[in-house]
Motif scaffolding. Structure first.
Motif, PDB file in Angstrom:
ATOM      1  N   ASP A   1      18.875  37.785  56.148  1.00  0.00           N
ATOM      2  CA  ASP A   1      17.581  37.803  56.833  1.00  0.00           C
ATOM      3  C   ASP A   1      16.956  36.432  56.657  1.00  0.00           C
ATOM      4  N   ALA A   2      15.691  36.307  56.987  1.00  0.00           N
ATOM      5  CA  ALA A   2      15.059  34.996  57.016  1.00  0.00           C
ATOM      6  C   ALA A   2      15.110  34.306  55.654  1.00  0.00           C
ATOM      7  N   ARG A   3      15.157  35.095  54.564  1.00  0.00           N
ATOM      8  CA  ARG A   3      15.077  34.470  53.251  1.00  0.00           C
ATOM      9  C   ARG A   3      16.346  34.579  52.419  1.00  0.00           C
ATOM     10  N   SER A   4      17.255  35.491  52.790  1.00  0.00           N
ATOM     11  CA  SER A   4      18.359  35.722  51.861  1.00  0.00           C
ATOM     12  C   SER A   4      19.679  36.034  52.557  1.00  0.00           C
ATOM     13  N   TRP A   5      20.754  35.775  51.810  1.00  0.00           N
ATOM     14  CA  TRP A   5      22.100  36.222  52.159  1.00  0.00           C
ATOM     15  C   TRP A   5      22.412  37.412  51.269  1.00  0.00           C
ATOM     16  N   THR A   6      23.001  38.440  51.853  1.00  0.00           N
ATOM     17  CA  THR A   6      23.411  39.597  51.058  1.00  0.00           C
ATOM     18  C   THR A   6      24.923  39.592  50.895  1.00  0.00           C
ATOM     19  N   PHE A   7      25.373  39.774  49.658  1.00  0.00           N
ATOM     20  CA  PHE A   7      26.800  39.936  49.375  1.00  0.00           C
ATOM     21  C   PHE A   7      26.980  41.200  48.550  1.00  0.00           C
ATOM     22  N   ALA A   8      28.204  41.618  48.396  1.00  0.00           N
ATOM     23  CA  ALA A   8      28.484  42.746  47.507  1.00  0.00           C
ATOM     24  C   ALA A   8      29.783  42.468  46.787  1.00  0.00           C
ATOM     25  N   THR A   9      29.948  43.112  45.642  1.00  0.00           N
ATOM     26  CA  THR A   9      31.201  43.008  44.906  1.00  0.00           C
ATOM     27  C   THR A   9      31.639  44.436  44.581  1.00  0.00           C
ATOM     28  N   VAL A  10      32.925  44.707  44.815  1.00  0.00           N
ATOM     29  CA  VAL A  10      33.428  46.082  44.690  1.00  0.00           C
ATOM     30  C   VAL A  10      34.133  46.266  43.351  1.00  0.00           C
ATOM     31  N   ILE A  11      33.740  47.340  42.642  1.00  0.00           N
ATOM     32  CA  ILE A  11      34.408  47.687  41.384  1.00  0.00           C
ATOM     33  C   ILE A  11      35.029  49.070  41.576  1.00  0.00           C
ATOM     34  N   THR A  12      36.343  49.171  41.438  1.00  0.00           N
ATOM     35  CA  THR A  12      36.980  50.483  41.572  1.00  0.00           C
ATOM     36  C   THR A  12      36.973  51.175  40.201  1.00  0.00           C
ATOM     37  N   PRO A  13      37.100  52.512  40.183  1.00  0.00           N
ATOM     38  CA  PRO A  13      36.939  53.248  38.922  1.00  0.00           C
ATOM     39  C   PRO A  13      38.000  52.909  37.870  1.00  0.00           C
ATOM     40  N   ASP A  14      39.168  52.413  38.309  1.00  0.00           N
ATOM     41  CA  ASP A  14      40.232  52.096  37.349  1.00  0.00           C
ATOM     42  C   ASP A  14      40.036  50.734  36.696  1.00  0.00           C
ATOM     43  N   ALA A  15      38.997  49.997  37.062  1.00  0.00           N
ATOM     44  CA  ALA A  15      38.816  48.637  36.534  1.00  0.00           C
ATOM     45  C   ALA A  15      38.471  48.690  35.040  1.00  0.00           C
ATOM     46  N   PRO A  16      39.183  47.913  34.210  1.00  0.00           N
ATOM     47  CA  PRO A  16      38.856  47.888  32.777  1.00  0.00           C
ATOM     48  C   PRO A  16      37.430  47.373  32.563  1.00  0.00           C
ATOM     49  N   GLU A  17      36.680  48.046  31.720  1.00  0.00           N
ATOM     50  CA  GLU A  17      35.262  47.732  31.555  1.00  0.00           C
ATOM     51  C   GLU A  17      35.054  46.290  31.070  1.00  0.00           C
ATOM     52  N   ALA A  18      35.950  45.806  30.202  1.00  0.00           N
ATOM     53  CA  ALA A  18      35.777  44.442  29.680  1.00  0.00           C
ATOM     54  C   ALA A  18      35.894  43.425  30.814  1.00  0.00           C
ATOM     55  N   GLN A  19      36.863  43.651  31.714  1.00  0.00           N
ATOM     56  CA  GLN A  19      37.065  42.739  32.839  1.00  0.00           C
ATOM     57  C   GLN A  19      35.860  42.793  33.784  1.00  0.00           C
ATOM     58  N   VAL A  20      35.341  43.999  33.997  1.00  0.00           N
ATOM     59  CA  VAL A  20      34.183  44.155  34.876  1.00  0.00           C
ATOM     60  C   VAL A  20      32.975  43.434  34.284  1.00  0.00           C
TER      61      VAL A  20
END
Lengths: 556, 212
Positions: free
Chosen positions: A195-214
């Protein structure tokens, strides 16, 4: 020039006003005079479809280049040089200008923001830079007749010659009209995610992702975005102050928002979750992300909504060709292919396939067996010419300790992605015993840029040495996006965003995690140089050096 | 940190590209002159500006390459056999000059007619990590490459050794220059930078054939 210039400029102004309304333009007096300008409104959809095929595949196009050589139709396709976005590109001294709807159907005037990019931030040759310094202007293309003249005769709407690199096309009126219908849509609607002030991004975390890495990855995102947004906020607070011409890029230099999309449940349910998140708040692109077991579901979603996905961390990238995901590496499948080639080079026919307890290991072993039916599968290493190991580091140590290697006549190839620690290292004892398919940077060397990035992580207070690879890969996704977003200036095109990353990957993104790092137009896997590590005579020395290096790093 | 990296990219970008000689790849205003100078009417493409002509001695390294049929080869051994060789550097996903360089070589092969039998054409990939023999074979098929035209790839080190030997090394593939080489005799090569026409190339090749 047959038409008077004033009329040209009237048409230009008209096209500028009525970009999205091709039908209205066809009814305007100037266009009505040219029988072959745009297709009639009723036929526009079909024409645009035909135009898309011409643009993207070159199907049926006949073209010659300077000197008279004919171009194969696939090479004559517009997309080859003007790129999927229509914003053009090129290499060295060959430049293709932008022909997307907002540019082609509006008068062209020199723009300092784009000039600065061409002069200082792109990989172009001296002649292209010299050309960029020559101000160019032209009236808008009014419609199919103007386009046909450009394609057939190499002149713009004012009658000025196009660059000599532009091929000349023997194109029928109907095809020129179809191409015009497609070009009127190309880039006409800004892609969502800003929008006029910001870019929106997202990052996907799947349930199998190790918590330390996330946690390690999200810490990098947080640090990067905080620092970047602080810089942008300072700029916004001082509107007249533009060091380094940053004011020219004010449109692109907006605040960033990065949403964390945590998926839950089995992969079958991910698509619906992604769609719901996307519907609620569409991002411009997905950056990074941790999806160790399977990117295919997320990747298919990105392809369906034409959403760029930049460098997710995964061992299973899924189908890559032609998609919207830019992958770090070919994952475990790439290692399995190397293992098979190495076994064939050894002359192995009877192969013991030893899979560990991990789900990845079992899946990879199954895929390996299916992909290589010419190897006779034997259960015990004693009966085999060689062994293919799909084992964790601990399991591989046990295999070696229990004499498995001797039983397999000393010939054991292993998937390095399963042996590697989270830091990206390989235990020297294993490096000395096994042939390891290795897609990361050599375990006994540290690239200079990696040392620099370690400094960045430490100075932001987020360094997690045990998860260094995940952190560097996350940084890489953010850095790539940052540069590509600024390159957009005020052209929010997801295709241009992807093309920019393709173009610049080789020129400075490599964080030192992989042997080589590069992309090119349409290329989807950036890591290069995966190879077999051989246990050779120099192994002991390597092991010493590696443990010394580990000691040095730990003491830092 | 970010600003500094931007600046570094800008600087290296400025250094990229080297000294390509031909003006034909100008993307801008020079087209007008080229067009006016052309006598064959508006239907023809604008002609190429004449490429700079240099005669240079190059020794090809014995670096192991593989061609688009998967056959191993090294250029030093190949060059021990006499006869003209036309060589360029391309990559299959190249968005700018490679389609033209390749089209030009294909048209030269056509223009040579029966003389092609004793001429070899080589295209060396400068993106060897991506350009496998299979991808090069598909690329060759696009141009209906005759059997005399071989496309080479190999380990990046080997390809870089070849590029270095022919002064065709650029720091990144997106900065690669338009270059066509013609082996005249022994280690003597004609170096054509920028755009060349098939007619010119066929004429130079025939001259080399006559002189050999």
């Amino acid at each position: 020039m047959t038409r008077p210039p004033t009329r040209q400029f009237a048409a230009a102004a008209l096209a500028g006003l009525l970009l999205a309304l091709a039908a209205a333009l066809a009814a305007a007096p100037v266009a009505a005079q040219d029988a072959a300008q745009d297709a009639p409104p009723a036929a526009t959809d079909a024409a645009a479809e035909r135009g898309a095929r011409l643009y993207l595949t070159g199907e049926g196009l006949r073209a010659t280049i300077a000197g008279g050589a004919a171009l194969p139709s696939a090479m004559a396709a517009c997309v080859r040089c003007h790129r999927p976005s229509g914003y053009g590109g090129g290499e060295s001294d060959a430049r293709a200008p932008a022909i997307a709807a907002p540019v082609l159907f509006a008068p062209l005037t020199p723009r300092r923001a784009l000039l600065l990019r061409d002069l200082y931030q792109e990989r172009y040759g001296p002649l292209a830079k010299m050309a960029a310094r020559t101000p160019r202007s032209r009236p808008a293309y009014a419609g199919a007749r103007d386009l046909a003249r450009a394609l057939r005769d190499g002149v713009d709407p004012a009658g000025a010659a196009l660059a000599a690199t532009m091929p000349r096309y023997a194109i029928a009126d109907a095809d020129a009209a179809a191409l015009t219908a497609y070009l009127r849509r190309l880039g006409a609607t800004p892609d969502p995610g800003h929008d006029a002030r910001s870019w929106t991004f997202a990052t996907v975390i799947t349930p199998d992702a190790p918590e330390a890495q996330v946690a390690a990855s999200l810490a990098v995102i947080d640090a990067y975005v905080t620092r970047r947004n602080g810089e942008i906020a300072r700029e916004l607070g001082r509107p007249g102050f533009s060091p380094g011409y940053k004011g020219e890029y004010a449109d692109a230099r907006r605040l960033w928002r990065v949403a964390i999309w945590r998926l839950s449940g089995p992969p079958e349910g991910w698509a619906a979750q992604l769609a719901a998140r996307y519907e609620a708040d569409p991002p411009f692109a997905l950056l990074g992300g941790v999806a160790p077991r399977d990117w295919a579901v997320v990747g298919a979603f990105c392809d369906a909504v034409v959403l760029p996905c930049v460098f997710p961390q995964t061992d299973w990238p899924g189908p890559a060709a032609g998609g919207m995901t830019l992958h770090l590496s070919g994952g475990l499948a790439e290692e399995a292919a190397l293992m098979a080639a190495a076994l064939r080079a050894m002359g192995a026919r009877r192969v013991a396939m030893v899979a560990g307890a991990g789900a990845d290991a079992r899946l990879l072993a199954r895929r390996f067996a299916l992909a290589n039916p010419d190897f006779a599968r034997v259960a015990a290493p004693e009966d085999a010419d060689a062994a293919a190991l799909f084992l964790s580091a601990a399991e591989a140590e046990a295999f070696v300790a229990q004499g498995g290697l001797r039983a397999a006549q000393g010939r054991a190839v292993a998937a390095g992605g399963l042996l590697a620690d989270a830091r990206g290292g390989l235990a020297p004892s294993l490096a000395c015993a096994l042939h390891v398919a290795w897609r990361f940077a050599p375990p006994d060397a540290t690239a200079p840029q990696r040392r620099r990035l370690r400094g960045w992580l430490r100075s932001r207070g987020v360094a997690d040495p045990a998860e260094e690879r995940a952190q560097l890969e996350t940084w890489l996704a953010l850095e790539a996006a940052d540069h590509a977003i600024v390159r957009l200036v005020d052209r929010p095109s997801r295709a241009l965003f992807v093309e920019t990353i393709e173009h610049m990957a080789e020129a400075g993104l490599d964080p030192g995690v992989y042997p080589r790092f590069s992309l090119g137009p349409g290329q989807r896997v950036a890591a290069r140089g995966a190879a077999m590590l051989r246990p050779d005579a120099a192994c002991a020395a390597q092991a010493d050096a590696a443990s010394a290096a580990v000691g040095r790093v730990r003491s830092q | 940190m970010l600003t500094r990296r931007l600046a570094v990219w800008g600087l290296t970008g400025g250094l990229a590209g080297g000294l390509a000689g031909g003006a034909a790849f100008l993307a801008g205003a020079q087209g007008a002159r080229a067009h006016d100078a052309h006598a064959h009417g508006a239907q023809d493409p604008a002609p190429a500006s004449p490429a700079e002509r240099f005669e240079v001695r190059y020794a090809a390294p014995a670096a192991p390459l593989v061609d688009h049929h998967g056959a191993a080869a090294d250029l030093a051994t190949e060059l021990a056999r006499g006869g003209p060789v036309l060589m360029n550097f391309i990559f299959t996903t190249c968005p700018g000059i490679c389609p033209m360089l390749s089209a030009m070589l294909a048209a030269t092969a056509d223009a040579l007619g029966p003389d092609l039998a004793t001429v070899r054409l080589w295209s060396v990939s400068i993106d060897p990590d991506h350009d496998t023999p299979e991808r090069l074979a598909a690329y060759a098929a696009l141009y209906d490459a005759p059997p005399q035209w071989r496309f080479f790839t190999g380990a990046p080190g080997a390809v870089n050794a070849v590029r270095a030997a022919f002064d065709a090394l650029d720091d990144v593939k997106m900065a690669h220059r338009a270059l066509t080489l013609l082996r005249l005799r022994g280690d003597s090569w004609l170096r054509l930078e920028g755009d060349v026409t098939p007619d010119r190339l066929a004429q130079e090749t025939r001259a080399a054939l006559a002189g050999a």
